[in-house]
Write a protein that holds these residues in place. Structure first.
Motif, PDB file in Angstrom:
ATOM      1  N   GLY A  11      61.818  20.544 -68.189  1.00  0.00           N
ATOM      2  CA  GLY A  11      60.741  21.432 -68.589  1.00  0.00           C
ATOM      3  C   GLY A  11      61.007  22.885 -68.269  1.00  0.00           C
ATOM      4  N   ALA A  12      60.015  23.537 -67.655  1.00  0.00           N
ATOM      5  CA  ALA A  12      60.071  24.970 -67.396  1.00  0.00           C
ATOM      6  C   ALA A  12      61.155  25.314 -66.379  1.00  0.00           C
ATOM      7  CB  ALA A  12      58.713  25.468 -66.908  1.00  0.00           C
ATOM      8  N   ALA A  13      61.631  26.556 -66.459  1.00  0.00           N
ATOM      9  CA  ALA A  13      62.559  27.105 -65.476  1.00  0.00           C
ATOM     10  C   ALA A  13      61.811  28.091 -64.591  1.00  0.00           C
ATOM     11  CB  ALA A  13      63.721  27.808 -66.163  1.00  0.00           C
ATOM     12  N   PHE A  14      62.074  28.037 -63.302  1.00  0.00           N
ATOM     13  CA  PHE A  14      61.547  29.017 -62.356  1.00  0.00           C
ATOM     14  C   PHE A  14      62.688  29.960 -62.016  1.00  0.00           C
ATOM     15  CE2 PHE A  14      60.374  30.006 -57.768  1.00  0.00           C
ATOM     16  CZ  PHE A  14      59.379  30.911 -58.110  1.00  0.00           C
ATOM     17  N   PHE A  15      62.519  31.250 -62.321  1.00  0.00           N
ATOM     18  CA  PHE A  15      63.623  32.192 -62.162  1.00  0.00           C
ATOM     19  C   PHE A  15      63.118  33.503 -61.594  1.00  0.00           C
ATOM     20  CE2 PHE A  15      61.742  33.800 -65.955  1.00  0.00           C
ATOM     21  CZ  PHE A  15      62.156  35.116 -66.076  1.00  0.00           C
ATOM     22  N   GLY A  16      64.053  34.324 -61.103  1.00  0.00           N
ATOM     23  CA  GLY A  16      63.655  35.617 -60.587  1.00  0.00           C
ATOM     24  C   GLY A  16      64.813  36.378 -59.976  1.00  0.00           C
ATOM     25  N   ALA A  17      64.483  37.546 -59.440  1.00  0.00           N
ATOM     26  CA  ALA A  17      65.447  38.414 -58.743  1.00  0.00           C
ATOM     27  C   ALA A  17      64.748  38.919 -57.491  1.00  0.00           C
ATOM     28  CB  ALA A  17      65.877  39.566 -59.634  1.00  0.00           C
ATOM     29  N   SER A  18      64.902  38.179 -56.394  1.00  0.00           N
ATOM     30  CA  SER A  18      64.167  38.481 -55.168  1.00  0.00           C
ATOM     31  C   SER A  18      64.898  39.511 -54.319  1.00  0.00           C
ATOM     32  CB  SER A  18      63.971  37.208 -54.348  1.00  0.00           C
ATOM     33  OG  SER A  18      63.367  37.525 -53.099  1.00  0.00           O
ATOM     34  N   TRP A  68      55.983  27.259 -56.485  1.00  0.00           N
ATOM     35  CA  TRP A  68      57.171  27.663 -55.727  1.00  0.00           C
ATOM     36  C   TRP A  68      57.243  29.169 -55.512  1.00  0.00           C
ATOM     37  CZ3 TRP A  68      62.274  24.577 -56.741  1.00  0.00           C
ATOM     38  CH2 TRP A  68      62.027  23.215 -56.600  1.00  0.00           C
ATOM     39  N   TYR A  69      56.296  29.926 -56.037  1.00  0.00           N
ATOM     40  CA  TYR A  69      56.304  31.377 -55.822  1.00  0.00           C
ATOM     41  C   TYR A  69      56.200  31.687 -54.332  1.00  0.00           C
ATOM     42  CZ  TYR A  69      54.327  36.021 -55.184  1.00  0.00           C
ATOM     43  OH  TYR A  69      54.083  37.295 -54.730  1.00  0.00           O
ATOM     44  N   ALA A  70      57.009  32.650 -53.867  1.00  0.00           N
ATOM     45  CA  ALA A  70      57.031  33.138 -52.484  1.00  0.00           C
ATOM     46  C   ALA A  70      57.506  32.086 -51.488  1.00  0.00           C
ATOM     47  CB  ALA A  70      55.661  33.675 -52.065  1.00  0.00           C
ATOM     48  N   SER A 123      59.353  36.789 -59.456  1.00  0.00           N
ATOM     49  CA  SER A 123      59.731  35.527 -60.068  1.00  0.00           C
ATOM     50  C   SER A 123      58.716  35.110 -61.115  1.00  0.00           C
ATOM     51  CB  SER A 123      59.845  34.447 -58.989  1.00  0.00           C
ATOM     52  OG  SER A 123      58.624  34.342 -58.261  1.00  0.00           O
ATOM     53  N   ALA A 124      59.106  34.093 -61.910  1.00  0.00           N
ATOM     54  CA  ALA A 124      58.244  33.633 -62.995  1.00  0.00           C
ATOM     55  C   ALA A 124      58.642  32.237 -63.421  1.00  0.00           C
ATOM     56  CB  ALA A 124      58.329  34.581 -64.193  1.00  0.00           C
ATOM     57  N   LEU A 125      57.696  31.527 -64.012  1.00  0.00           N
ATOM     58  CA  LEU A 125      57.954  30.300 -64.752  1.00  0.00           C
ATOM     59  C   LEU A 125      58.151  30.664 -66.207  1.00  0.00           C
ATOM     60  CD1 LEU A 125      55.299  27.758 -63.412  1.00  0.00           C
ATOM     61  CD2 LEU A 125      57.777  27.417 -63.389  1.00  0.00           C
ATOM     62  N   ALA A 126      59.096  30.026 -66.870  1.00  0.00           N
ATOM     63  CA  ALA A 126      59.333  30.306 -68.281  1.00  0.00           C
ATOM     64  C   ALA A 126      59.621  29.012 -69.027  1.00  0.00           C
ATOM     65  CB  ALA A 126      60.496  31.277 -68.467  1.00  0.00           C
ATOM     66  N   ASP A 127      58.998  28.853 -70.194  1.00  0.00           N
ATOM     67  CA  ASP A 127      59.203  27.676 -71.031  1.00  0.00           C
ATOM     68  C   ASP A 127      58.951  28.070 -72.477  1.00  0.00           C
ATOM     69  OD1 ASP A 127      59.676  25.113 -71.843  1.00  0.00           O
ATOM     70  OD2 ASP A 127      57.756  24.304 -71.179  1.00  0.00           O
ATOM     71  N   VAL A 158      55.639  32.654 -70.450  1.00  0.00           N
ATOM     72  CA  VAL A 158      56.167  33.111 -69.164  1.00  0.00           C
ATOM     73  C   VAL A 158      54.992  33.397 -68.237  1.00  0.00           C
ATOM     74  CG1 VAL A 158      57.562  34.834 -67.954  1.00  0.00           C
ATOM     75  CG2 VAL A 158      58.188  34.136 -70.275  1.00  0.00           C
ATOM     76  N   ARG A 159      55.110  32.977 -66.986  1.00  0.00           N
ATOM     77  CA  ARG A 159      54.075  33.284 -65.988  1.00  0.00           C
ATOM     78  C   ARG A 159      54.719  34.006 -64.811  1.00  0.00           C
ATOM     79  NH1 ARG A 159      49.119  29.775 -63.402  1.00  0.00           N
ATOM     80  NH2 ARG A 159      48.194  30.435 -65.371  1.00  0.00           N
ATOM     81  N   PRO A 160      54.663  35.346 -64.770  1.00  0.00           N
ATOM     82  CA  PRO A 160      55.150  36.104 -63.602  1.00  0.00           C
ATOM     83  C   PRO A 160      54.114  36.080 -62.476  1.00  0.00           C
ATOM     84  CG  PRO A 160      55.080  37.449 -65.616  1.00  0.00           C
ATOM     85  CD  PRO A 160      54.272  36.241 -65.858  1.00  0.00           C
ATOM     86  N   PHE A 161      54.615  36.232 -61.241  1.00  0.00           N
ATOM     87  CA  PHE A 161      53.770  36.253 -60.050  1.00  0.00           C
ATOM     88  C   PHE A 161      54.053  37.526 -59.256  1.00  0.00           C
ATOM     89  CE2 PHE A 161      54.986  31.935 -61.091  1.00  0.00           C
ATOM     90  CZ  PHE A 161      53.786  31.255 -61.123  1.00  0.00           C
ATOM     91  N   ALA A 162      53.025  38.012 -58.548  1.00  0.00           N
ATOM     92  CA  ALA A 162      53.205  39.168 -57.676  1.00  0.00           C
ATOM     93  C   ALA A 162      52.064  39.208 -56.676  1.00  0.00           C
ATOM     94  CB  ALA A 162      53.252  40.468 -58.481  1.00  0.00           C
ATOM     95  N   GLY A 163      52.322  39.811 -55.506  1.00  0.00           N
ATOM     96  CA  GLY A 163      51.297  39.850 -54.475  1.00  0.00           C
ATOM     97  C   GLY A 163      51.363  41.118 -53.648  1.00  0.00           C
ATOM     98  N   ALA A 164      50.417  41.247 -52.720  1.00  0.00           N
ATOM     99  CA  ALA A 164      50.344  42.418 -51.846  1.00  0.00           C
ATOM    100  C   ALA A 164      49.786  42.004 -50.501  1.00  0.00           C
ATOM    101  CB  ALA A 164      49.465  43.507 -52.467  1.00  0.00           C
ATOM    102  N   GLY A 165      50.287  42.639 -49.440  1.00  0.00           N
ATOM    103  CA  GLY A 165      49.814  42.358 -48.096  1.00  0.00           C
ATOM    104  C   GLY A 165      48.521  43.103 -47.809  1.00  0.00           C
ATOM    105  N   ILE A 166      47.506  42.367 -47.367  1.00  0.00           N
ATOM    106  CA  ILE A 166      46.190  42.946 -47.104  1.00  0.00           C
ATOM    107  C   ILE A 166      45.995  43.047 -45.588  1.00  0.00           C
ATOM    108  CG2 ILE A 166      43.719  42.775 -47.548  1.00  0.00           C
ATOM    109  CD1 ILE A 166      45.554  42.988 -50.071  1.00  0.00           C
ATOM    110  N   VAL A 167      45.710  44.273 -45.121  1.00  0.00           N
ATOM    111  CA  VAL A 167      45.392  44.516 -43.721  1.00  0.00           C
ATOM    112  C   VAL A 167      44.014  45.167 -43.651  1.00  0.00           C
ATOM    113  CG1 VAL A 167      47.788  44.612 -42.954  1.00  0.00           C
ATOM    114  CG2 VAL A 167      46.680  46.694 -43.805  1.00  0.00           C
ATOM    115  N   ALA A 168      43.599  45.540 -42.447  1.00  0.00           N
ATOM    116  CA  ALA A 168      42.201  45.957 -42.247  1.00  0.00           C
ATOM    117  C   ALA A 168      41.795  47.124 -43.125  1.00  0.00           C
ATOM    118  CB  ALA A 168      41.975  46.286 -40.779  1.00  0.00           C
TER     119      ALA A 168
END
Length: 457
Positions: A243-250, A378-380, A400-404, A408-418
Motif C-alpha cells: 500500500g502507501a509509502a511513508f517517506f521524508g527527509a528528517s 509513524w510520524y515523529a 514526512s508524509a504518507l503517499a499512495d 499525500v498526507r504530510p505531517f508537521a508539529g510545533a513545541g508548545i511551552v508556557a
C-alpha cells in the motif's frame, strides 16, 4: 515454525547471504532500475540502502515492541552463511520503523503499518562513495546458496542504471486540513493552560494535510528532489505492505551506534529563513538570543542526557549552534557517548524525545492523544536500520508524509511551552510542511494555504 511472527526457529533455519559489485549508480538510479522497493534509506554520512522483497520480516505491538523486534531479528541474524571477505558496507540489515504511540491501531491512512515493522530485504543494494553493491539474502529451512546466486546473476544481468533527471512535479489540485486554524488556537491555549497549571512543562502538537496531486506519486522523483534540496537530512521511504509509502527527509538524528561510539543530539526551537542574507542572520540571532527558544532547546538537551544515563557512559555535550535548512533554522546541540547497548535499546531509551513528545513524557503523550485530530501513526517516531552487531542509525520521522497514488498526507508539529502564541506556532507548522509540498508543487501552484497559513480548511 516458531509462533513469533512466523519467523523460523534458529536451530532449523539459516540465513544465506552473498554479495557482488554492480556498476556504480545513484540512489534514484537504483530506484528507477529495479522498481518498487520495500525500504529506502540514506543519510549524509552513510551509503544509501534500497531493499526489495523480504528474506525475513518482523513485526511487534505494544510497549515491548523494541525488545521484541530485536529478539526476533536476532533469531534471523544469528548464524549467517556469508563469506568472510564480503564487504562490510554490504552486510545484511533490517530496515523499518515504529509507530509513535505503543497503542497504534494501523487503520485508516495507516492501514498496513503495524506498531513496529522491519524487513531484511531479499535484494539489498547499497550505493555511495563511488561503489554500488548487491546483496541477496535468503532465510528459512530451505534457504540455499544456489538460489541466492541465481538471484544475484538475474539482478546483475538486468541492472542498467537509469540516471535520468526527475520529471516535473505533478502539481497539487486540492488541500484539506485535519486541524483548522480556530481548532489550533483552542488546542494551543488549552495546552498552555495545562502548562501554567503545572501539569506539563512542554508538549508537541502536530497537524496533517490531505493533499490531492494532479498526477501519480513517483518515489524516485520524490527522493531525488529531497536529495537535491536536503542533502544533509536523513531520507527514507518505508512500505511495509503493497500500500502507501511513508517517506521524508528528517533533519533529526535520533541515534547512531557504531561500535561503542554513540551519536545523538538536541534539535529544537525553530524560526524561518530570511528573504535576504541580512534578514536571515537577524532571524538566526533572534533564535540564539531568545529566552523562549533557549529554554525550549535546553529542555530537550537535558532530557536526552537524562535518557542516556542508564544506557551510556562518557556523555558529552558539544557547542550549541544554529542549523540552517532550506525553509527553517533550528538550534542544535550535538551529544556523544559510549555504549555497548544494541541500537534498538538506545532507540527505546530515547523515544520520544521532548522535541517530538514533551515533558513530563507520560503527561505529554496523554495530552497529545486527547488533543490531536488525526492519527500520528509513524510520524515523529524512530525509522532506520540495524545489523547483526547491534550497530545502526535511526532518525526521527519528521518532514514526512504518507503517499499512495495521487494522495499525500504530510505531517508537521510545533513545541508548545508556557508563553507560546497560537498564531506564531501555526506559522511554524506551515514552514515545516514545505519540504514535502515542494516535492509536488510546480511553479504554477499557488500554495498560499500551507505557505502563509491563510485559508482554513
Amino acid at each position: 515454525m516458531d509462533s513469533r511472527e512466523g519467523i523460523a526457529r534458529a536451530d532449523t533455519a539459516r540465513l544465506v547471504s552473498r554479495t557482488v559489485r554492480l556498476p556504480d549508480a545513484s540512489l534514484t538510479g537504483v530506484l528507477r532500475t529495479l522498481g518498487r522497493p520495500n525500504a529506502v534509506w540514506t543519510a549524509p554520512d552513510e551509503p544509501g540502502v534500497v531493499g526489495y522483497g523480504a528474506a525475513a520480516q518482523v513485526t511487534a505491538d505494544g510497549a515491548e515492541r523494541f525488545g521484541a523486534v530485536r529478539e526476533r531479528a536476532d533469531d534471523v541474524l544469528a548464524s549467517p552463511d556469508r563469506p568472510a571477505d564480503a564487504p562490510a558496507v554490504a552486510r545484511p540489515r533490517f530496515l523499518g520503523g515504529f509507530a509513535f504511540h505503543d497503542g497504534h491501531a494501523g487503520t485508516g491512512p495507516w492501514d498496513g503499518f503495524p506498531t513496529a515493522a522491519f524487513v531484511l530485504p531479499h535484494v539489498q543494494v547499497v550505493t555511495g562513495a563511488g561503489e554500488t553493491w548487491l546483496t541477496v539474502n535468503a532465510h528459512g529451512e530451505n534457504a540455499s546458496e544456489s538460489a541466492v546466486e541465481r538471484t544475484l546473476r538475474d539482478v546483475t544481468e538486468r541492472f542498467a542504471p537509469d540516471e535520468r533527471a526527475a520529471a516535473s512535479p505533478p502539481g497539487v489540485v486540492a488541500t484539506e486540513r485535519t486541524t483548522s486554524r480556530a481548532e489550533w488556537r483552542e488546542q494551543v491555549r488549552a495546552a498552555t493552560g495545562r502548562i501554567r497549571s503545572g501539569e506539563l512543562e512542554k508538549v508537541v502538537l502536530a497537524q496533517a494535510l490531505d493533499v490531492t496531486l494532479a498526477g501519480a506519486f513517483s518515489l524516485p522523483d520524490a527522493m531525488a528532489r529531497l536529495g537535491d534540496t536536503y542533502p544533509s537530512c536523513f531520507r527514507f521511504a518505508l512500505r511495509p505492505t503493497n500500500g502507501a509509502a511513508f517517506f521524508g527527509a528528517s533533519p533529526e538524528r535520533l541515534v547512531t551506534r557504531d561500535g561503542d561510539a554513540l551519536r545523538t543530539g538536541a534539535l529544537a526551537a525553530t524560526v524561518g529563513r530570511g528573504g535576504t542574507p541580512d534578514e536571515d542572520q537577524q532571524l538566526a540571532a533572534d533564535l540564539r538570543s531568545s529566552s523562549k527558544y533557549r529554554h525550549e532547546h535546553e529542555v530537550v538537551a537535558e532530557r536526552i542526557r537524562d535518557q542516556l544515563a542508564d544506557v551510556a557512559t562518557a556523555v558529552e555535550t558539544g557547542e550549541r549552534r544554529v542549523r540552517k535548512l532550506e525553509t527553517v533554522q533550528h538550534l542544535f546541540t550535538p551529544i556523544t557517548a559510549s555504549s555497548d547497548a544494541h541500537v534498538l535499546t538506545l532507540v527505546e531509551a530515547l523515544h520520544p524525545t521532548p522535541a517530538v513528545g514533551g515533558l513530563p513524557p507520560d503527561a505529554a503523550l496523554r495530552v497529545i492523544r486527547e488533543t490531536e485530530t488525526f492519527d500520528r501513526g509513524w510520524y515523529a517516531a524512530p525509522v532506520g536500520w540495524f545489523d547483526r552487531s547491534g550497530d545502526g542509525t535511526f532518525a526521527v520521522a519528521l518532514r514526512s508524509a504518507l503517499a499512495d497514488e495521487t494522495r499525500v498526507r504530510p505531517f508537521a508539529g510545533a513545541g508548545i511551552v508556557a508563553d507560546s502564541d497560537p498564531d506564531t506556532e501555526w506559522d511554524e507548522v506551515q514552514l515545516k510542511y514545505r519540504p514535502i509540498l515542494d516535492v509536488f508543487e510546480d511553479d504554477g501552484d499557488d500554495g498560499t494555504d500551507a505557505r502563509s497559513g491563510g485559508g482554513d480548511a
